[in-house]
Design an enzyme around this catalytic site. Sequence first.
Site, PDB file in Angstrom:
ATOM      1  N   TYR A 144       0.780  -1.228  -0.089  1.00  0.00           N
ATOM      2  CA  TYR A 144       0.060   0.009  -0.218  1.00  0.00           C
ATOM      3  C   TYR A 144       0.909   1.248  -0.096  1.00  0.00           C
ATOM      4  CZ  TYR A 144      -3.914  -2.904   1.095  1.00  0.00           C
ATOM      5  OH  TYR A 144      -5.018  -3.935   1.016  1.00  0.00           O
ATOM      6  N   ASN A 148      -8.083 -13.437   0.071  1.00  0.00           N
ATOM      7  CA  ASN A 148      -8.427 -14.388  -1.463  1.00  0.00           C
ATOM      8  C   ASN A 148      -8.090 -15.734  -1.593  1.00  0.00           C
ATOM      9  OD1 ASN A 148      -9.261 -11.410  -2.299  1.00  0.00           O
ATOM     10  ND2 ASN A 148      -6.868 -11.081  -1.875  1.00  0.00           N
ATOM     11  N   LEU A 174     -12.818  -4.238  -9.405  1.00  0.00           N
ATOM     12  CA  LEU A 174     -11.674  -3.127  -9.551  1.00  0.00           C
ATOM     13  C   LEU A 174     -11.636  -2.316 -10.920  1.00  0.00           C
ATOM     14  CD1 LEU A 174      -8.782  -5.416  -8.277  1.00  0.00           C
ATOM     15  CD2 LEU A 174      -9.922  -3.558  -6.899  1.00  0.00           C
ATOM     16  N   SER A 194     -12.259   4.325   3.749  1.00  0.00           N
ATOM     17  CA  SER A 194     -12.219   5.789   3.806  1.00  0.00           C
ATOM     18  C   SER A 194     -11.341   6.530   4.363  1.00  0.00           C
ATOM     19  CB  SER A 194     -13.812   6.185   4.081  1.00  0.00           C
ATOM     20  OG  SER A 194     -13.713   7.542   4.317  1.00  0.00           O
TER      21      SER A 194
END
Length: 304
Positions: A51, A147, A220, A270
């Site tokens: 990230y 996943n 996505l 968020s």
Amino acid sequence: MKQTLGQTGLEVSRIALGYMRMATLTPQEAAKVLDAAAQVGIDFFDHADIYGGGESERRFAQACKLLGRKREERFLQSKCGIRKGYFDFSKEHIISSVEGILSRLETDYLDVLALHRPDALMEAEEVAEAFYQLKKAGKVRHFGVSNQNIYQMELLQSYLEAPLAVNQLQFSPAHTPLLDAGLHVNMKEDAATMRDGGLLDYCQLKNITVQAWSPFLISLQKGIFIDHPDYEALNQAVADLAAQYNVSCEAIIVAWIMRHPANIQTIVGSMNPERIQKIAQAGTIQLTRPEWYRIYQKAGNTLP
């Protein structure tokens, strides 16, 4: 609202905050996000070494410093295994990734380390050895995946001493493969196709916490379904319930996920303090069965 994370014994917030976008914020802006989360009881934070190229973890640590937050006040999860152009669950990469994560987060340990996308070249015994060394050194307390399907988890679990704590999976009203086949058992239609082997039921059976990532996402490629022209019926149904319960639309969506008896933990991404407060309203309501099924169907899904 709290829940027990898998079989770890950790009591964590049912809504978690994901930090994929934190790298774009200043330390002061990041501190406002973290403070907003604390005000509504969010104490579980999800990271990944990719990230922001690691900057999201650094920004989080800077925000904690500005706020004077103690390490014991928060639960930290990070993920590793994605490299440029390939996936890597080698022992060497897992251990080196954790060292980098701990350095960037400025902490001595992770509460949870999750393997990111599945590595087709995974050697389960090697992963288990990496986990063992990290736990023995006190650098990671619990482990999970992201996943992964049932047999990927079963294979890995067969080499582990402790049960996997979490599986992070995409789930939203506009992305429901976790539900579809279970609702269309023995039906001769596409929705009856078992795409994941019954992951949601498996995780519930094994007491593995499902963490729903991107609860507002279609895919996505298509982005979020909120205000999306292809999802007008869903958005209207959500808006009607939001007005009925006097909460935000985001809260209704998260409440829909939380309504499932698998005790799913929702990870929201968020970076807007006001939106985080609105999302947290999900903990104040419980949708009825008719309301839950209405949202499912208004997203374009059918019942047999």
